[in-house]
Design a protein around this motif. Sequence first.
Motif, PDB file in Angstrom:
ATOM      1  N   GLU A 167       2.297   4.749   0.878  1.00 23.51           N
ATOM      2  CA  GLU A 167       2.236   5.612   2.069  1.00 23.51           C
ATOM      3  C   GLU A 167       1.795   7.013   1.693  1.00 23.51           C
ATOM      4  OE1 GLU A 167       2.458   5.452   5.261  1.00 23.51           O
ATOM      5  OE2 GLU A 167       2.874   3.302   5.401  1.00 23.51           O
ATOM      6  N   THR A 194       6.448  12.731  10.312  1.00 15.98           N
ATOM      7  CA  THR A 194       5.468  11.815   9.737  1.00 15.98           C
ATOM      8  C   THR A 194       5.511  11.858   8.214  1.00 15.98           C
ATOM      9  OG1 THR A 194       4.096  12.236  11.647  1.00 15.98           O
ATOM     10  CG2 THR A 194       3.014  11.238   9.732  1.00 15.98           C
ATOM     11  N   LYS A 218      -1.774   8.580   2.464  1.00 14.15           N
ATOM     12  CA  LYS A 218      -2.399   7.963   3.631  1.00 14.15           C
ATOM     13  C   LYS A 218      -2.540   8.967   4.772  1.00 14.15           C
ATOM     14  CE  LYS A 218      -1.188   3.254   4.391  1.00 14.15           C
ATOM     15  NZ  LYS A 218      -0.324   2.317   5.127  1.00 14.15           N
ATOM     16  N   GLU A 270       0.848  -1.201   0.000  1.00  8.59           N
ATOM     17  CA  GLU A 270       0.000   0.000   0.000  1.00  8.59           C
ATOM     18  C   GLU A 270       0.882   1.249   0.000  1.00  8.59           C
ATOM     19  OE1 GLU A 270      -3.563   1.652   2.775  1.00  8.59           O
ATOM     20  OE2 GLU A 270      -2.682  -0.290   3.275  1.00  8.59           O
ATOM     21  N   ARG A 322      -1.952   9.168   7.811  1.00  7.83           N
ATOM     22  CA  ARG A 322      -1.208   8.663   8.962  1.00  7.83           C
ATOM     23  C   ARG A 322      -1.373   9.583  10.172  1.00  7.83           C
ATOM     24  NH1 ARG A 322       1.156   3.725   9.894  1.00  7.83           N
ATOM     25  NH2 ARG A 322       2.051   2.895   7.972  1.00  7.83           N
ATOM     26  N   ALA A 341       9.296   5.882   3.061  1.00  7.70           N
ATOM     27  CA  ALA A 341       8.718   4.536   3.049  1.00  7.70           C
ATOM     28  C   ALA A 341       8.364   4.138   1.627  1.00  7.70           C
ATOM     29  CB  ALA A 341       7.485   4.488   3.952  1.00  7.70           C
ATOM     30  N   ASP A 342       7.790   5.079   0.880  1.00  4.28           N
ATOM     31  CA  ASP A 342       7.447   4.759  -0.510  1.00  4.28           C
ATOM     32  C   ASP A 342       8.678   4.672  -1.400  1.00  4.28           C
ATOM     33  OD1 ASP A 342       4.806   4.478  -0.096  1.00  4.28           O
ATOM     34  OD2 ASP A 342       4.163   6.245  -1.245  1.00  4.28           O
ATOM     35  N   PRO A 390       9.151  -0.103   5.789  1.00  2.00           N
ATOM     36  CA  PRO A 390       7.988   0.249   6.597  1.00  2.00           C
ATOM     37  C   PRO A 390       8.092   1.669   7.147  1.00  2.00           C
ATOM     38  CG  PRO A 390       8.822  -1.913   7.228  1.00  2.00           C
ATOM     39  CD  PRO A 390       9.833  -1.308   6.297  1.00  2.00           C
ATOM     40  N   PHE A 391       6.959   2.327   7.205  1.00  8.69           N
ATOM     41  CA  PHE A 391       6.830   3.674   7.778  1.00  8.69           C
ATOM     42  C   PHE A 391       7.506   3.746   9.153  1.00  8.69           C
ATOM     43  CE2 PHE A 391       3.991   6.274  10.576  1.00  8.69           C
ATOM     44  CZ  PHE A 391       4.109   7.511   9.953  1.00  8.69           C
ATOM     45  N   SER A 439       8.643  10.451   6.695  1.00  9.32           N
ATOM     46  CA  SER A 439       8.640   8.989   6.823  1.00  9.32           C
ATOM     47  C   SER A 439       7.807   8.367   5.714  1.00  9.32           C
ATOM     48  CB  SER A 439       8.066   8.569   8.176  1.00  9.32           C
ATOM     49  OG  SER A 439       8.878   9.029   9.230  1.00  9.32           O
ATOM     50  N   GLN A 440       6.701   9.030   5.397  1.00  9.60           N
ATOM     51  CA  GLN A 440       5.859   8.501   4.326  1.00  9.60           C
ATOM     52  C   GLN A 440       6.571   8.563   2.975  1.00  9.60           C
ATOM     53  OE1 GLN A 440       2.274  10.791   6.054  1.00  9.60           O
ATOM     54  NE2 GLN A 440       1.292   9.199   4.836  1.00  9.60           N
ATOM     55  N   ASN A 484      -0.054  13.608   3.101  1.00  5.23           N
ATOM     56  CA  ASN A 484      -0.823  13.141   4.259  1.00  5.23           C
ATOM     57  C   ASN A 484      -2.064  14.015   4.423  1.00  5.23           C
ATOM     58  OD1 ASN A 484      -1.878  12.810   6.893  1.00  5.23           O
ATOM     59  ND2 ASN A 484       0.063  11.927   7.583  1.00  5.23           N
TER      60      ASN A 484
END
Lengths: 285, 831
Positions: B16, B522, B19, B14, B21, B529-530, B535-536, B525-526, B681
């Motif tokens: 990031e 946050t 999202k 999925e 989050r 992560a992508d 992982p986030f 991190s997204q 986000n």
Amino acid sequence: MIPAAFAYARPTTIDEALQAVASGGEDVKIMAGGQSLIPVMRLRLAAPETVVDLTKVAELRGVRDDGDAIVIGAMTTHSDVISDPLIAQHAPLIAEATETVADRQVRHRGTFGGALAHADPAGDLPAVALALDAEFVIAGLGGRRTVPAAEFFVDYLTTALAEGELLVEIRIPKLPGTWGMHYEKFNRVAQAWSIVAVAALVRTEGGRIAEARIGLTNMGPTPLRASGVEAALVDVEATAESVAAAAEHAAEGTSPSSDLNGQADYREHLAKVLTRRAVTVAAGL
Amino acid sequence: MTLVEEPVAAQAPEAEIGKARLRKEDARLITGKTTWTDNMVLPGMLHLAVVRSPVAHAKITNVDLTAAQQAPGVIAVYSGRDFADEQGSIPCAWPVTPDMVNPGHPSVAVEEVNHVGEAVAVIVARSKTAAQDAVELVDIDYDPLPVVLDMEKAVGQDAHLCHDHIDSNESFNFVFDAGEAGTGGNTEQAFADAEVVVSRRFVQQRVIPAFMEPRSVVVQPQGDNYTMWAATQIPHILRVMLAMITGVPEHKLRVIAPDVGGGFGGKLQVTPEEVICMLVARRLGKPVKWTETRSESLMSAHHGRDQIQYIDIASDREGNVKGLRCRILADMGAYLRLVSPGVPVLGAFMFVGIYKFPAYRFDCRGIFTNKVPTDAYRGAGRPEATFAIERIMDELAVELDMDPLELRRKNWIKAEEFPFTTAAGLEYDSGDYEQATQQALELLGYDELRAEQRRRRESNDPVQLGIGFSTFTEMCGLAPSRVLGSLAYGAGGWENASIRMLPTGKVEVVTGSTPHGQGHETAWSQLVADSLGVPFEDVEVLHGDTAISPRGLDTYGSRSLVVGGAAVMKAADKVVAKARRVAAHLLEASEEDLDFSGGSFSVRGTPGTGLSIQEIALATFAAHNFPDGMEPSIDAEATFDPVNFSFPHGTHLCAMEVDTETGMVKIRKYACVDDVGIVVNPLIVEGQVHGGLAQGIAQALYEEAVYDADGNLTTGTFVDYLVPSAADLPHFDTGNTVHAAPGNPIGAKGVGEAGCIASTPAVVNAALDAVRHLGVSDILMPLTPERVWRAIHQGGDGGDRATAGTNAYGGAQTETTAGVSTDASSLGGDR
Ligand SMILES: Cc1cc2nc3c(=O)[nH]c(=O)nc-3n(C[C@H](O)[C@H](O)[C@H](O)COP(=O)(O)OP(=O)(O)OC[C@H]3O[C@@H](n4cnc5c(N)ncnc54)[C@H](O)[C@@H]3O)c2cc1C
């Protein structure tokens, strides 16, 4: 935001408190909820030598039924006032006005007696007490005396409390007959003091207004009764027109201040509009 | 996992990005379980209290520190004279014209004070209490000078001077003329030829950033090194500037911004108190701390806005705009701080808004007054510009008897016209104003509210209803370094990031963009992560310390994601490129045959092969089996310098109820559709929009820094400086359209300032729309009930407010909270 150094006493009885005040030196401040006193001390606008904290004086707290009156202890907090059944039954106006005071945190600590003793013209409870013809029980080393609301509020932040005296309780006479009550408060943001507010009590008799009592907040250095409005509301038809006509007298005899929230003429105008609205609700129109 | 195992992620993980989050940083911020600067306790730390001027303009004739020096617990007391040789001047990094006049800004006043709240002496004591107690013992004699407060008077004939060593109250005169710049026609000609001209004078009142965490500074000297912790938005810029001011070499100075509780531009500054803390720590060789009180903050931290705008708009009778002319007086306050002059100049390019003006001229004079300096405040120049254009479009619509939306539609840039170069010379990147507007109209329930408005008018209802528009755009992503250079700004606009792959596969992202509440940890991190397919939770974002993130230009101007996030993406690309080489080596394949997806490299057409980037991180750490000639690291650093700004836009609609009997205004409904490009986000975006709306609405309805005739700040506490709470604000109906920004790899446009920029004119336009039929054409901000009532019943714009503070708290205002009260003080009986 650090207050100047001060001595601190925390008595547990009224007598101890009076002693502590008497022996506290030149400049003694009584502290109730501290919600007005502490900010002023932190800003160093006040620097008392001794602070006498009343929070542990249990006998100053609570509401009781005393026959023809209910009696509210000076240290009863705003939040206790709001949920008190006797006040809800006999003087719901007090609870209604108190709900508009500040926020939950302040209401949890601030007290009924502290608000009245502080006598801030923008404070909400003095005008309510005045409209309810409350009586103030004051204790000093020499004994107790009772002062009617009309004589309690003397000037800006000044009451009939003399140096060394303590406000002990406030007697609210029960009202015979059918009364409607409403507190109409005007401010710019929630949790703020009143720019102007009106406390209205109206006794109705079969579709007519028999009598009315109107207290004005922040229309002068002390709370005021709008006696012109009251005179115009003796035994009149309960109609929008009669209420509006009476409300036109609301600013008579007032001397509001001019500050950031409004100049005097605007406050005078507000007093009329808010009086009309308060009486309209209180009269059930 | 072994090398031969089937990759778990047969289907793509999925994404990031996109999202909602929850923010990683919130738990510690909300519970307070973190280190704010004021939490710092160092062995032997001394505490500072600043003595502040109670008068707005005066010569200092005598300073007596003896009583304070002898007070218990006091170590030292300094006046400006003591620092005169080493304190230099608070820097102004933006000389907007070659002949800009900068009077110099001592951290502690030496000979003259120029605003209430200016530092005049410093107490150093063993405890904060001892320092505070000694404040009132400092005895300073002032010889009062005439006070300059009103900009229009300050530029008039025979005006009193704010600074007597310069010959006027004008700091600069910045002109942008589209005709001269070649981006438009001749403005004077356009006005001469115009069928319709509408002229208005708008006032952008002075407001206070009012960040939640008060400013705080700690300095620790160690040998010839200094570490400063500060509640600042700009640790990197602060370090450079402090080195230049104090002479402490840059490499001997480390600046740390720990968690910082908001700034809104108010902490985009090199403050006198930061300089003072450095000087005292250097002198005494001891760690020192200074934390302001709220009243100090209100009276001495820089303010924002404060412009008088004379706006002329020209059009034909059909409503095709022909020209825009803006003459601005911008209040600098008493001194120039870091970017004081740059704030109105930033606005110079936004006055044309989203409209196709053939001619445009902007002329701005920066004026000195005896008030605290102004500087960046959320939006910085762009809210002022947006207000002017969105207000004048409504005025023109009234003049032409046209629907305000029709007028806008007729003149705005069409979706198919992007990229579009405006008369101000900016190239707008992408968007669709029609689409955002349609969506906003639906969100608001426009037709129904218009019908209700008609009903209320017809029945002469005491509560009238109005609807206000703001179809705004702004320039974000500050900034292309070359553009900044062309505007004489003292720094670049790039941003830096690096990514460190740890042996266990966890990832450290270092960003030069320093957050103070935005949620970088946050969002970054997204992004990572992508990009890396990790992982986030495996990503940690490091920031705000010049020793950890050595290169950066910090956070302001909606730049963090657009510029800082882009640098992170670039760094991630480099990590993947390096890892690809390692993967090819380990998988014994050629790089071109590798697919990278879901964090794993696999050999195309060979199922079963797979090597995750986290495994490669371990292999890199070991470096046992590495490509020949490759250094054993897949870490990477990148610096991103945008080529253009990004241009978020949106349509904001406000429906306002006005009680004509009392003047009370109440927002009935607020709907906005913003295009901020790609949304990383949605939760953070929505939060930024909400917060921005609150601040923009607050400027329209609540906030104003008021000075009395003596130059006292009478809105000296939060009792009188009204900041609304959630209870005072309506529900917000928000939406988005998405047009990716072409100028950065994320496609994001920036959202930090959008709500604040767009909302103010929508709110004022709505109130005016409600009472326009009663003869009202302008009301000064903030729209206090009194002003609205006066405008309705007495005509005019509501007029000035009485300046006296309210009596709550016994009338606390600067004349009292500065530590000294004057005879004119209206103090309560509690004193
Ligand atoms: C943020 C905020 C918002 C507020 N908003 C409102 C509002 O909207 N409306 C409103 O009406 N008020 C408001 N207040 C004031 C609040 O109601 C206070 O609680 C109240 O005015 C004082 O009550 P206290 O018990 O805290 O008194 P304190 O602060 O303890 O005392 C106030 C004064 O009364 C004297 N005093 C107290 N008790 C006695 C006693 N028994 N005998 C003699 N003297 C005594 C003290 O010496 C002091 O001078 C607000 C306060 C805050 C902090």
